[in-house]
Design a protein around this motif. Structure first.
Motif, PDB file in Angstrom:
ATOM      1  N   LYS A 144      -8.357  -5.629   4.490  1.00  0.00           N
ATOM      2  CA  LYS A 144      -8.685  -6.664   5.479  1.00  0.00           C
ATOM      3  C   LYS A 144      -9.406  -6.067   6.679  1.00  0.00           C
ATOM      4  CE  LYS A 144      -5.044  -9.901   4.248  1.00  0.00           C
ATOM      5  NZ  LYS A 144      -3.816 -10.588   4.673  1.00  0.00           N
ATOM      6  N   ALA A 145      -8.959  -4.890   7.108  1.00  0.00           N
ATOM      7  CA  ALA A 145      -9.608  -4.229   8.241  1.00  0.00           C
ATOM      8  C   ALA A 145     -11.040  -3.832   7.895  1.00  0.00           C
ATOM      9  CB  ALA A 145      -8.806  -3.003   8.661  1.00  0.00           C
ATOM     10  N   LEU A 146     -11.250  -3.367   6.670  1.00  0.00           N
ATOM     11  CA  LEU A 146     -12.595  -2.969   6.249  1.00  0.00           C
ATOM     12  C   LEU A 146     -13.578  -4.138   6.270  1.00  0.00           C
ATOM     13  CD1 LEU A 146     -11.898  -0.531   3.278  1.00  0.00           C
ATOM     14  CD2 LEU A 146     -12.778   0.040   5.548  1.00  0.00           C
ATOM     15  N   GLN A 147     -13.076  -5.338   6.072  1.00  0.00           N
ATOM     16  CA  GLN A 147     -13.947  -6.514   6.096  1.00  0.00           C
ATOM     17  C   GLN A 147     -14.538  -6.750   7.483  1.00  0.00           C
ATOM     18  OE1 GLN A 147     -11.649  -9.795   4.589  1.00  0.00           O
ATOM     19  NE2 GLN A 147     -11.573  -8.958   2.528  1.00  0.00           N
TER      20      GLN A 147
ATOM     21  N   GLU B  66      -0.382  -1.001   8.185  1.00  0.00           N
ATOM     22  CA  GLU B  66      -0.710  -2.341   8.685  1.00  0.00           C
ATOM     23  C   GLU B  66      -1.018  -2.299  10.182  1.00  0.00           C
ATOM     24  OE1 GLU B  66       2.709  -4.644   7.516  1.00  0.00           O
ATOM     25  OE2 GLU B  66       1.796  -5.198   5.599  1.00  0.00           O
ATOM     26  N   ALA B  67      -0.197  -1.601  10.954  1.00  0.00           N
ATOM     27  CA  ALA B  67      -0.425  -1.487  12.394  1.00  0.00           C
ATOM     28  C   ALA B  67      -1.735  -0.767  12.685  1.00  0.00           C
ATOM     29  CB  ALA B  67       0.747  -0.756  13.050  1.00  0.00           C
ATOM     30  N   PHE B  68      -1.982   0.308  11.956  1.00  0.00           N
ATOM     31  CA  PHE B  68      -3.211   1.061  12.155  1.00  0.00           C
ATOM     32  C   PHE B  68      -4.425   0.223  11.772  1.00  0.00           C
ATOM     33  CE2 PHE B  68      -6.491   4.130  11.292  1.00  0.00           C
ATOM     34  CZ  PHE B  68      -6.376   4.953  12.387  1.00  0.00           C
ATOM     35  N   SER B  69      -4.298  -0.572  10.742  1.00  0.00           N
ATOM     36  CA  SER B  69      -5.405  -1.428  10.296  1.00  0.00           C
ATOM     37  C   SER B  69      -5.807  -2.421  11.374  1.00  0.00           C
ATOM     38  CB  SER B  69      -5.022  -2.171   9.018  1.00  0.00           C
ATOM     39  OG  SER B  69      -4.877  -1.252   7.972  1.00  0.00           O
ATOM     40  N   ASN B  70      -4.827  -2.955  12.097  1.00  0.00           N
ATOM     41  CA  ASN B  70      -5.143  -3.876  13.189  1.00  0.00           C
ATOM     42  C   ASN B  70      -5.972  -3.188  14.265  1.00  0.00           C
ATOM     43  OD1 ASN B  70      -3.784  -6.027  12.002  1.00  0.00           O
ATOM     44  ND2 ASN B  70      -1.837  -5.457  12.924  1.00  0.00           N
ATOM     45  N   SER B  71      -5.667  -1.935  14.551  1.00  0.00           N
ATOM     46  CA  SER B  71      -6.455  -1.172  15.524  1.00  0.00           C
ATOM     47  C   SER B  71      -7.853  -0.873  14.998  1.00  0.00           C
ATOM     48  CB  SER B  71      -5.753   0.151  15.847  1.00  0.00           C
ATOM     49  OG  SER B  71      -4.521  -0.083  16.453  1.00  0.00           O
TER      50      SER B  71
ATOM     51  N   GLU C 163     -12.927  -4.932  -3.256  1.00  0.00           N
ATOM     52  CA  GLU C 163     -13.489  -6.254  -2.979  1.00  0.00           C
ATOM     53  C   GLU C 163     -13.925  -6.390  -1.528  1.00  0.00           C
ATOM     54  OE1 GLU C 163     -11.310  -8.901  -6.441  1.00  0.00           O
ATOM     55  OE2 GLU C 163     -10.492  -8.978  -4.405  1.00  0.00           O
ATOM     56  N   SER C 164     -13.256  -5.686  -0.628  1.00  0.00           N
ATOM     57  CA  SER C 164     -13.654  -5.747   0.789  1.00  0.00           C
ATOM     58  C   SER C 164     -15.041  -5.145   1.006  1.00  0.00           C
ATOM     59  CB  SER C 164     -12.629  -5.031   1.668  1.00  0.00           C
ATOM     60  OG  SER C 164     -12.717  -3.633   1.517  1.00  0.00           O
ATOM     61  N   LEU C 165     -15.484  -4.337   0.048  1.00  0.00           N
ATOM     62  CA  LEU C 165     -16.800  -3.713   0.166  1.00  0.00           C
ATOM     63  C   LEU C 165     -17.937  -4.712  -0.009  1.00  0.00           C
ATOM     64  CD1 LEU C 165     -16.086  -0.401  -1.743  1.00  0.00           C
ATOM     65  CD2 LEU C 165     -15.962  -0.846   0.709  1.00  0.00           C
ATOM     66  N   ALA C 166     -17.615  -5.902  -0.502  1.00  0.00           N
ATOM     67  CA  ALA C 166     -18.631  -6.952  -0.594  1.00  0.00           C
ATOM     68  C   ALA C 166     -19.039  -7.400   0.804  1.00  0.00           C
ATOM     69  CB  ALA C 166     -18.099  -8.139  -1.393  1.00  0.00           C
ATOM     70  N   ILE C 167     -18.135  -7.237   1.766  1.00  0.00           N
ATOM     71  CA  ILE C 167     -18.395  -7.636   3.153  1.00  0.00           C
ATOM     72  C   ILE C 167     -18.795  -6.430   3.992  1.00  0.00           C
ATOM     73  CG2 ILE C 167     -17.318  -8.616   5.223  1.00  0.00           C
ATOM     74  CD1 ILE C 167     -15.540 -10.247   3.238  1.00  0.00           C
TER      75      ILE C 167
ATOM     76  N   LYS D 298      -3.538  -3.372  -7.403  1.00  0.00           N
ATOM     77  CA  LYS D 298      -3.746  -4.503  -6.487  1.00  0.00           C
ATOM     78  C   LYS D 298      -4.376  -4.049  -5.164  1.00  0.00           C
ATOM     79  CE  LYS D 298      -1.413  -8.303  -4.155  1.00  0.00           C
ATOM     80  NZ  LYS D 298      -0.120  -8.948  -3.875  1.00  0.00           N
ATOM     81  N   GLY D 299      -3.848  -2.981  -4.583  1.00  0.00           N
ATOM     82  CA  GLY D 299      -4.406  -2.462  -3.340  1.00  0.00           C
ATOM     83  C   GLY D 299      -5.807  -1.919  -3.524  1.00  0.00           C
ATOM     84  N   THR D 300      -6.025  -1.233  -4.644  1.00  0.00           N
ATOM     85  CA  THR D 300      -7.345  -0.676  -4.935  1.00  0.00           C
ATOM     86  C   THR D 300      -8.382  -1.778  -5.118  1.00  0.00           C
ATOM     87  OG1 THR D 300      -6.321   1.228  -5.999  1.00  0.00           O
ATOM     88  CG2 THR D 300      -8.637   0.849  -6.471  1.00  0.00           C
ATOM     89  N   ILE D 301      -8.005  -2.823  -5.840  1.00  0.00           N
ATOM     90  CA  ILE D 301      -8.913  -3.945  -6.049  1.00  0.00           C
ATOM     91  C   ILE D 301      -9.237  -4.617  -4.719  1.00  0.00           C
ATOM     92  CG2 ILE D 301      -9.066  -6.274  -7.027  1.00  0.00           C
ATOM     93  CD1 ILE D 301      -7.550  -5.102  -9.489  1.00  0.00           C
ATOM     94  N   ALA D 302      -8.228  -4.805  -3.866  1.00  0.00           N
ATOM     95  CA  ALA D 302      -8.459  -5.424  -2.554  1.00  0.00           C
ATOM     96  C   ALA D 302      -9.436  -4.588  -1.726  1.00  0.00           C
ATOM     97  CB  ALA D 302      -7.138  -5.591  -1.807  1.00  0.00           C
ATOM     98  N   ILE D 303      -9.259  -3.275  -1.750  1.00  0.00           N
ATOM     99  CA  ILE D 303     -10.166  -2.390  -1.002  1.00  0.00           C
ATOM    100  C   ILE D 303     -11.583  -2.484  -1.562  1.00  0.00           C
ATOM    101  CG2 ILE D 303     -10.711   0.028  -0.519  1.00  0.00           C
ATOM    102  CD1 ILE D 303      -7.628   0.457  -0.291  1.00  0.00           C
TER     103      ILE D 303
END
Length: 133
Positions: free
Chosen positions: A55-58, A23-28, A88-92, A81-86
């Motif tokens: 979220k970071a990938l978006q 999570e911390a790394f994603s914010n960076s 889905e972020s590829l749409a953005i 759940k995490g895989t689906i979120a990742i």
């Protein structure tokens, strides 16, 4: 990493980041403008970490390759759940080209279905690498 804009490749495999570290790394990752290849394999990031990365990938516009591999099922545990979120972020995110999810203990059909939902005939969002079981 957020304000460092000269690093293009970062390999953090086997650093036991856990979901809080992910999570911390994603914010960076949201702020970074130079990183093109990132390896977070085998870091026990879990579902929460996978969702944070999604979220970071978006918002990230530079990353071309993301490696989230797991040598054993317990080393990243991103799950469906995490895989689906990742995926889905590829749409953005239109820059990521290689997403390696081998061994993350998810179902191939779920990942592939969600990835295909965000692929267009003109723009291949990314190449998904999964182990065949």
């Amino acid at each position: 990493l957020g304000k460092v804009n000269c690093v293009t490749f970062l390999d953090l495999r086997f650093n036991d980041l856990g979901y809080k570290g992910a999570e911390a790394f994603s914010n960076s990752l949201i702020l970074n403008k130079s990183l093109t290849s990132l390896n977070l394999g085998n870091n026990k990031i879990g579902t929460e970490g996978g969702c944070a990365i999604a979220k970071a990938l978006q918002q990230n516009v530079t990353l071309l390759k993301l490696d989230l591999t797991s040598r054993t099922a317990k080393l990243n545990q991103i799950g469906p759940k995490g895989t689906i979120a990742i995926c889905e972020s590829l749409a953005i995110n239109k820059t990521l080209r290689i997403l390696d999810l081998r061994g993350v203990n998810t179902e191939i059909a779920v990942s592939y279905t969600h990835l295909r939902a965000h692929e267009t005939s003109l723009h291949l969002v990314c190449r998904l690498l999964l182990e065949k079981k």
